[in-house]
Motif scaffolding. Sequence first.
Motif, mmCIF file in Angstrom:
data_model
loop_
_atom_site.group_PDB
_atom_site.id
_atom_site.type_symbol
_atom_site.label_atom_id
_atom_site.label_comp_id
_atom_site.label_asym_id
_atom_site.label_seq_id
_atom_site.Cartn_x
_atom_site.Cartn_y
_atom_site.Cartn_z
ATOM 1 N N GLY A 178 0.816 -1.220 0.000
ATOM 2 C CA GLY A 178 0.000 0.000 0.000
ATOM 3 C C GLY A 178 0.840 1.256 0.000
ATOM 4 N N TYR A 179 0.283 2.318 -0.608
ATOM 5 C CA TYR A 179 0.934 3.632 -0.613
ATOM 6 C C TYR A 179 0.004 4.641 0.057
ATOM 7 N N PRO A 180 0.519 5.364 1.055
ATOM 8 C CA PRO A 180 -0.343 6.331 1.749
ATOM 9 C C PRO A 180 -0.671 7.538 0.872
ATOM 10 N N LEU A 181 -1.933 7.850 0.746
ATOM 11 C CA LEU A 181 -2.372 9.058 0.059
ATOM 12 C C LEU A 181 -2.864 10.051 1.107
ATOM 13 N N LYS A 182 -3.398 11.174 0.662
ATOM 14 C CA LYS A 182 -3.801 12.228 1.593
ATOM 15 C C LYS A 182 -4.884 11.760 2.571
ATOM 16 N N LYS A 183 -5.874 11.042 2.039
ATOM 17 C CA LYS A 183 -7.015 10.672 2.880
ATOM 18 C C LYS A 183 -7.099 9.174 3.175
ATOM 19 N N LYS A 184 -6.402 8.347 2.356
ATOM 20 C CA LYS A 184 -6.486 6.903 2.557
ATOM 21 C C LYS A 184 -5.249 6.225 1.986
ATOM 22 N N THR A 185 -5.212 4.916 2.095
ATOM 23 C CA THR A 185 -4.106 4.132 1.534
ATOM 24 C C THR A 185 -4.537 3.550 0.191
ATOM 25 N N HIS A 186 -3.670 3.707 -0.800
ATOM 26 C CA HIS A 186 -3.925 3.075 -2.102
ATOM 27 C C HIS A 186 -3.208 1.735 -2.115
ATOM 28 N N TRP A 187 -3.954 0.666 -2.395
ATOM 29 C CA TRP A 187 -3.378 -0.671 -2.400
ATOM 30 C C TRP A 187 -2.979 -1.058 -3.810
ATOM 31 N N ALA A 188 -1.668 -1.028 -4.092
ATOM 32 C CA ALA A 188 -1.169 -1.454 -5.397
ATOM 33 C C ALA A 188 -1.383 -2.948 -5.564
ATOM 34 N N LEU A 189 -1.266 -3.702 -4.467
ATOM 35 C CA LEU A 189 -1.589 -5.124 -4.424
ATOM 36 C C LEU A 189 -2.351 -5.394 -3.143
ATOM 37 N N LYS A 190 -3.392 -6.230 -3.226
ATOM 38 C CA LYS A 190 -4.203 -6.507 -2.035
ATOM 39 C C LYS A 190 -4.575 -7.992 -1.993
ATOM 40 N N ASN A 191 -4.034 -8.672 -0.987
ATOM 41 C CA ASN A 191 -4.362 -10.086 -0.738
ATOM 42 C C ASN A 191 -4.166 -10.963 -1.984
ATOM 43 N N ILE A 192 -2.963 -10.904 -2.553
ATOM 44 C CA ILE A 192 -2.627 -11.690 -3.747
ATOM 45 C C ILE A 192 -2.179 -13.095 -3.345
ATOM 46 N N ASN A 193 -2.836 -14.092 -3.950
ATOM 47 C CA ASN A 193 -2.492 -15.489 -3.676
ATOM 48 C C ASN A 193 -2.370 -16.271 -4.990
ATOM 49 N N PHE A 194 -1.251 -16.944 -5.190
ATOM 50 C CA PHE A 194 -1.101 -17.838 -6.339
ATOM 51 C C PHE A 194 0.133 -18.715 -6.143
ATOM 52 N N GLU A 195 0.195 -19.783 -6.939
ATOM 53 C CA GLU A 195 1.367 -20.662 -6.953
ATOM 54 C C GLU A 195 1.787 -20.884 -8.407
ATOM 55 N N ILE A 196 3.096 -20.940 -8.631
ATOM 56 C CA ILE A 196 3.633 -21.264 -9.961
ATOM 57 C C ILE A 196 4.537 -22.473 -9.814
#
Length: 515
Positions: free
Chosen positions: A296-314
């Motif tokens: 997440g990146y903090p913005l003025k009023k909230k956090t912007h989530w560039a990635l949120k709860n990513i799950n996978f397997e390769i």
Amino acid sequence: MYTTSEGRETQKYQKDREIVIKAEDLGVAFNANYQRDDYKSIAIKFLSKKKKKKKGPSKTWPLRNINFTGYKGEVLGIVGSNGSGKTTLCKALSGILQPDEGNLEVNGKVSALFSMGMGFNKELTGRENVYLNGMMLGITKEKINLFIEDIHEFSGLGEFFEQPMKRYSSGMKARLGFSVASHLEPEILILDEALNTGDAEFGKKASIKIKELLKKAKMVIIVTHSHKYALNNCDRLMWLEKGVIKEIGDPKYVLEQYEATVPKKKPKMKRKLNLEQTNADVRNKLVIKAEDISIGYPLKKKTHWALKNINFEINEGEVVGIIGHNGAGKSTLCKVMTQILRPDSGNIQINGETTALLNYGTGFNAQLSGKDNIFLNGMLLGIPKETMHENYPKIVEFSELGKKIDKPIKEYSSGMRARLGFSIAATLQPDIFILDEALSTGDMAFKQKASEKIQDMMEQAKAVVIVSHSMSMVEKVCTRAIWIEKGTIKFDGDSKEAVKLYRREVKEKKQKNKK
């Protein structure tokens, strides 16, 4: 050999049209025996242990005997293989390079956008970079104020407009760069590979904007490797090859001539990499595992989530495509997998050595030659000097750069950087190979060659991850695709099914915007 230039253009096309650009026997030369002006070259010279022979002054001509006319109200496309002189011509037209011979008349003020947002300051926000770029183009702050919110809205960057550009993906930089260049009322707009990293939705939006521009602007010049884009959006097309014009005229005719010169794919006895045949080779051995990854990146009023709860397997043997719109989180995910970024929460497990090619030529030193950069990149990857010497001829041969390998990277086109970057990473046979838009600027022949190389690599590599806006490449090369949207996984599975769903959404959004 096709030698058409102005001679094959019809009288009807030229009649009563205002001339905007006139090039007569235009030539641009570079000093072949350049002097390195970077201290790192000393270290590379020591490592390579090869003394340079002194040579007398000589010149190379990336452009020579260029003759063409640009007319008011047209979109002129430029195509050609990597290193054919496209970027050099754009720099001459925009006044960055001065011709060494011939005449060039440009009737209007040129705004040029080279590659994906070149000229941006990564420490400044998107908004600040709009003002910086506008003023570099000679536009007053008052005028930029009038367009700033239109630029913000058109770019689709949302809250990222107020974030430093070091947090932008290549596609986001491309969107902002185009938005700035197209909104500040240019007379002549030059786009040199500027939209290659844009997603399909923004590409269509940009095409509409270009047509609107011609009502006010004099002309638009577009350098592209997308033949479909050139066919749909250009009034005329110029084919450059080895610094000379091979053809100029009707886009369909020019593309037919150009495509006829592209080497045909050689038949192989090996299996083709498609879904049905590759599944049998996927081993039940975990290579990458992502568990609840969030950044997440903090913005003025909230956090912007560039990635949120990513799950996978390769697993071993997989070629995984990562797709999604610009700003979806694809590049951020690549940086997590290469451990450039640490997640704020969650875990990433990597079983193997990872080699990443993030965009084209990331990590290259512009002052050093291609050869020096090969050894520099090897050092950065922790590869022994002996291994680099052993692989050097293979890298040069695959890149097809020839004698240009001894030229400084600053003289390379974006496509040449892409070819060299891919050649280094692919030849060194990594366990896990990550490509983030690394082939977005490659010409058609090299993309085909690179696709075959990726297929061959699966004999040695554990896994390959490809971030791409080229849906056809994802369908052809990938065994599986992960579609990311707004930092979350929207689909994970069959690559053809993922592309089908993604294209359907793009089409639906386009229809919705028309209403």
